[in-house]
Scaffold this motif. Structure first.
Motif, short mmCIF file in Angstrom:
data_model
loop_
_atom_site.label_atom_id
_atom_site.label_comp_id
_atom_site.label_asym_id
_atom_site.label_seq_id
_atom_site.Cartn_x
_atom_site.Cartn_y
_atom_site.Cartn_z
N SER A 48 -41.18 26.18 -26.11
CA SER A 48 -40.21 27.38 -26.08
C SER A 48 -40.78 28.49 -25.17
CB SER A 48 -39.79 27.63 -27.34
OG SER A 48 -39.37 26.65 -28.07
N ILE A 49 -41.84 28.81 -25.65
CA ILE A 49 -42.44 30.21 -24.75
C ILE A 49 -42.51 30.11 -23.26
CG2 ILE A 49 -44.04 31.72 -24.71
CD1 ILE A 49 -44.95 31.35 -27.74
N VAL A 50 -43.12 28.77 -22.86
CA VAL A 50 -43.20 28.39 -21.66
C VAL A 50 -41.94 28.38 -20.80
CG1 VAL A 50 -43.67 26.42 -19.87
CG2 VAL A 50 -45.51 27.11 -21.64
N ILE A 51 -40.78 27.84 -21.43
CA ILE A 51 -39.47 27.83 -20.66
C ILE A 51 -39.03 29.26 -20.67
CG2 ILE A 51 -36.94 26.86 -21.13
CD1 ILE A 51 -38.34 24.42 -22.48
N GLY A 52 -39.02 30.01 -21.75
CA GLY A 52 -38.70 31.32 -21.93
C GLY A 52 -39.34 32.20 -20.85
N LEU A 53 -40.55 31.86 -20.58
CA LEU A 53 -41.41 32.87 -19.42
C LEU A 53 -40.84 32.22 -18.09
CD1 LEU A 53 -45.09 32.98 -20.55
CD2 LEU A 53 -43.24 34.82 -20.23
N PHE A 54 -40.62 31.04 -17.88
CA PHE A 54 -39.98 30.31 -16.73
C PHE A 54 -38.69 31.02 -16.51
CE2 PHE A 54 -37.44 27.11 -14.60
CZ PHE A 54 -38.08 27.12 -13.44
N ILE A 55 -37.64 30.89 -17.53
CA ILE A 55 -36.59 31.77 -17.31
C ILE A 55 -36.49 32.98 -17.05
CG2 ILE A 55 -34.07 32.23 -18.30
CD1 ILE A 55 -34.56 29.68 -19.64
N LEU A 56 -37.45 33.91 -17.59
CA LEU A 56 -37.72 35.29 -17.23
C LEU A 56 -38.29 35.72 -15.81
CD1 LEU A 56 -37.80 38.21 -18.38
CD2 LEU A 56 -40.18 37.73 -19.05
N PHE A 57 -39.27 34.77 -15.35
CA PHE A 57 -39.69 34.78 -13.93
C PHE A 57 -38.56 34.50 -12.76
CE2 PHE A 57 -44.04 33.42 -15.32
CZ PHE A 57 -44.37 34.63 -15.75
N ARG A 58 -37.81 33.36 -13.17
CA ARG A 58 -36.69 33.36 -12.31
C ARG A 58 -35.62 34.39 -12.18
NH1 ARG A 58 -35.25 27.86 -10.62
NH2 ARG A 58 -33.07 28.91 -9.94
N ILE A 59 -35.38 35.12 -13.27
CA ILE A 59 -34.54 36.11 -13.48
C ILE A 59 -35.11 37.43 -12.60
CG2 ILE A 59 -33.46 37.99 -14.69
CD1 ILE A 59 -32.97 35.87 -16.95
N LEU A 60 -36.59 37.40 -12.96
CA LEU A 60 -37.21 38.71 -12.18
C LEU A 60 -37.12 38.57 -10.80
CD1 LEU A 60 -40.18 39.30 -14.61
CD2 LEU A 60 -38.18 41.04 -14.20
N ARG A 61 -37.27 37.12 -10.25
CA ARG A 61 -37.26 36.96 -8.76
C ARG A 61 -36.02 37.31 -8.19
NH1 ARG A 61 -37.72 30.76 -7.26
NH2 ARG A 61 -35.90 30.86 -8.32
N SER A 62 -34.89 36.77 -8.93
CA SER A 62 -33.64 37.00 -8.41
C SER A 62 -33.08 38.57 -8.29
CB SER A 62 -32.42 36.35 -8.98
OG SER A 62 -32.85 34.90 -9.18
N ALA A 63 -33.73 39.43 -9.30
CA ALA A 63 -33.53 40.64 -9.14
C ALA A 63 -34.19 41.46 -8.07
CB ALA A 63 -33.96 41.25 -10.83
N VAL A 64 -35.44 41.22 -8.17
CA VAL A 64 -36.20 41.95 -7.12
C VAL A 64 -35.59 41.72 -5.85
CG1 VAL A 64 -38.44 42.09 -6.17
CG2 VAL A 64 -38.28 42.05 -8.68
N TYR A 65 -35.56 40.31 -5.56
CA TYR A 65 -34.93 39.88 -4.01
C TYR A 65 -33.75 40.79 -3.87
CZ TYR A 65 -33.37 36.95 -0.49
OH TYR A 65 -32.44 36.89 0.93
N GLY A 66 -32.83 40.69 -4.70
CA GLY A 66 -31.57 41.39 -4.84
C GLY A 66 -31.45 42.87 -4.36
N ASN A 90 -41.69 29.44 -5.18
CA ASN A 90 -41.33 28.29 -5.91
C ASN A 90 -41.16 28.03 -7.42
OD1 ASN A 90 -41.52 25.18 -6.29
ND2 ASN A 90 -40.88 25.54 -4.12
N SER A 91 -40.15 27.74 -7.62
CA SER A 91 -39.87 27.10 -9.06
C SER A 91 -40.81 26.55 -9.89
CB SER A 91 -38.53 26.61 -9.34
OG SER A 91 -37.37 27.50 -8.96
N VAL A 92 -41.51 25.73 -9.09
CA VAL A 92 -42.68 24.72 -9.75
C VAL A 92 -43.72 25.91 -9.88
CG1 VAL A 92 -44.30 22.94 -9.23
CG2 VAL A 92 -41.76 22.73 -8.53
N PHE A 93 -44.04 26.63 -9.01
CA PHE A 93 -45.31 27.57 -9.17
C PHE A 93 -44.94 28.50 -10.55
CE2 PHE A 93 -46.93 31.89 -8.22
CZ PHE A 93 -48.04 31.67 -8.48
N LEU A 94 -43.80 29.02 -10.49
CA LEU A 94 -43.25 29.77 -11.64
C LEU A 94 -43.49 29.08 -13.07
CD1 LEU A 94 -40.11 31.65 -10.34
CD2 LEU A 94 -42.64 32.49 -10.45
N LEU A 95 -43.03 27.92 -13.04
CA LEU A 95 -43.11 27.10 -14.37
C LEU A 95 -44.93 26.81 -14.64
CD1 LEU A 95 -41.78 25.25 -16.60
CD2 LEU A 95 -41.95 23.28 -14.88
N LEU A 96 -45.38 26.36 -13.76
CA LEU A 96 -46.98 26.26 -13.92
C LEU A 96 -47.78 27.50 -14.28
CD1 LEU A 96 -49.27 23.94 -13.74
CD2 LEU A 96 -49.59 24.33 -11.52
#
Length: 394
Positions: A48-66, A90-96
Motif C-alpha cells: 500500500s505504501i509503495v503504491i501510494g508513493l508511486f501515485i504521489l511521484f506521478r502527481i508530483l511529476r505532472s505538477a512540476v511539468y505543468g 518513466n513510470s517504471v522507474f518511479l515504481l521501482l
C-alpha cells in the motif's frame, strides 16, 4: 488372489485423483492462510505504501511539468528543458524507486535478494538516465539549429533528425555498456570489438560519411541556402535543394546539376545573392581631337547622369589616362540591388544616357584606327619626293 471384478475402474481413478487434488488445494490454502497470518499484514502495508508513493511521484511529476513548461516560449529555454527532463521520467522507474525506499523498512533481505534488487534497479536507472540525457542532447541540438534556421529549411530538419539518431544511438550504447559492466560483463573486450567493427564500417562508407558531414557543415555554416545564385569552379546556377549527401543546382541553361557536398566544399564559392549592391566599372574612350573644355566637362556630366538613376550610387568618374588611340575615362558606380536583371537595366540606362550626352555635345567615341601620312623629304640622300610612309596613329 485379486479377481478381475476387484480392479479399479476409470471412475474410481478419477475420484481418487480428485481427492488428491482437493487435499493439495487445502494444503496450499492452509499454507496461504498461515502466511497471511504471519506476514500478510506486513506485505499488504508495504504494498500500500509503495503504491501510494508511486501515485504521489506521478502527481508530483505532472505538477512540476505543468508549472515549468511554457508552450508559448521557446522549447529550448532552460525552464522548458528542466520540464522535459521531469516529463521524461518513466513510470517504471518511479515504481521501482518507491519499492526501493519502502522495502528496507519492512523486510530484512538476504544478500542474494539484495543483489538481485540492486541489479534490477541499476538496469532501470541506466535506461532512465539515457532518457534524461537524450532530452538534454535534443534540446541542445534544437537550440543550435534555431540559430541557423530560415523560413523554409527542410535540409536543417533532416540534419537535425540525423543528429538526433546518432545521439540516441550513442547515449543508449553508453547506457548498455554501463549495465553490462555493473552486471559483471567484460566491457573492455566488447568495446574493442565495437571499435574494430566501427573502423571497418567507417572505411567501407568513407565517401558516404564525408558527404554527410559536408552536408551538415553546409546546413549549419550556411555558405549558401536554397535560392542563392552561386559560382563554383566552371559552374554556376541557382541552388534548388541542399541535401545531406548532395546539392542540386539549376544552371543558366536550365538543366539540374547534382554535386556531392564534399566536392562542392572543395571549391571557392561565390554567392551573388549575399551581395547588398553590385560595383560597376566602365571604361570610356574619346578621340584625341576632343577639345580640352569638353574633356573637362565629361566627368561632371556623367556624374549627373548616374545620380539621376534611382537605386544607383555614384562613386567616381575621372580622366584616367591616354591610351593608344583614345583619351580614357573611368566611371565607377554601385547598383543597390543584387538582382542581375536590375543591374543590367541600370547599366544600360546609364550607357544610353552617356551616348546621348556625347551626341548632343559633338563628342566622338574613339576606336582603333590607322592613318596614312605622305611627307616630302627635300634631302638629296633621302627617298624620292612624294614617297608615302605609313604610320600607326597614336
Amino acid at each position: 488372489m485379486m479377481h478381475q471384478d476387484d480392479q479399479p475402474t476409470p471412475v474410481d481413478e478419477m475420484l481418487a485423483e480428485s481427492r488428491d487434488f482437493a487435499g493439495e488445494a487445502m494444503t496450499l490454502v492452509e499454507q496461504g492462510l498461515a502466511w497471511l497470518e504471519a506476514s500478510g499484514i506486513q506485505w499488504g502495508l508495504a504494498a500500500s505504501i509503495v503504491i501510494g508513493l508511486f501515485i504521489l511521484f506521478r502527481i508530483l511529476r505532472s505538477a512540476v511539468y505543468g508549472v515549468l513548461h511554457r508552450r508559448k516560449k521557446s522549447e529550448t529555454t532552460v525552464r522548458n528543458i528542466v520540464a522535459e527532463i521531469v516529463g521524461a521520467t518513466n513510470s517504471v522507474f518511479l515504481l521501482l524507486l518507491a519499492a526501493m525506499l519502502v522495502i528496507p523498512f519492512f523486510f530484512e533481505l538476504t544478500e542474494r535478494q539484495d543483489a538481485w534488487l540492486s541489479r534490477v534497479f541499476t538496469i532501470v536507472f541506466a535506461f532512465q538516465m539515457a532518457f534524461w540525457v537524450r532530452v538534454v542532447v535534443t534540446a541542445f541540438l534544437e537550440r543550435a539549429a534555431s540559430r541557423h534556421a530560415t523560413h523554409d529549411d527542410s535540409s536543417l530538419a533532416n540534419a537535425l533528425g540525423l543528429l538526433n539518431v546518432f545521439a540516441n544511438v550513442l547515449v543508449f550504447a553508453v547506457a548498455l555498456l554501463f549495465i553490462i559492466d555493473n552486471l559483471g560483463g567484460d566491457v573492455t573486450a566488447l568495446i574493442a570489438g565495437l571499435g574494430v567493427g566501427g573502423i571497418a564500417v567507417g572505411l567501407a562508407a568513407q565517401s558516404l560519411f564525408e558527404d554527410l558531414f559536408a552536408g551538415l557543415a553546409i546546413v549549419l555554416d550556411k555558405p549558401f541556402v536554397r535560392g542563392d545564385f552561386i559560382i563554383f569552379g566552371d559552374n554556376m546556377g541557382t541552388v534548388e535543394r541542399v541535401g545531406l549527401k548532395s546539392t542540386r543546382i539549376t544552371t543558366l541553361q536550365g538543366q539540374q546539376l547534382t554535386v556531392k557536398n564534399a566536392k562542392l566544399l572543395d571549391y571557392e564559392i561565390n554567392n551573388y545573392r549575399r551581395m547588398a549592391e553590385r560595383r560597376v566599372v566602365v571604361k570610356i574612350g574619346v578621340i584625341y581631337q576632343t577639345p580640352r573644355q569638353k574633356l573637362a566637362m565629361i566627368p561632371g556630366a556623367i556624374k549627373d547622369i548616374v545620380e539621376a538613376q534611382h537605386g544607383v550610387r555614384f562613386d567616381r568618374c575621372h580622366l584616367a589616362g591616354y591610351g593608344d588611340f583614345a583619351v580614357l575615362f573611368e566611371l565607377v558606380f554601385w547598383v543597390q540591388d543584387r538582382d542581375y536583371t536590375v543591374y543590367m537595366d541600370k547599366q544600360q540606362a546609364i550607357l544610353l544616357a552617356i551616348h546621348d550626352l556625347f551626341e548632343r555635345n559633338g563628342i566622338e567615341f574613339a576606336y582603333p584606327t590607322q592613318s596614312l601620312h605622305i611627307e616630302s623629304w627635300p634631302d638629296a640622300g633621302g627617298p624620292a619626293q612624294g614617297m608615302p610612309r605609313m604610320e600607326r596613329a597614336r
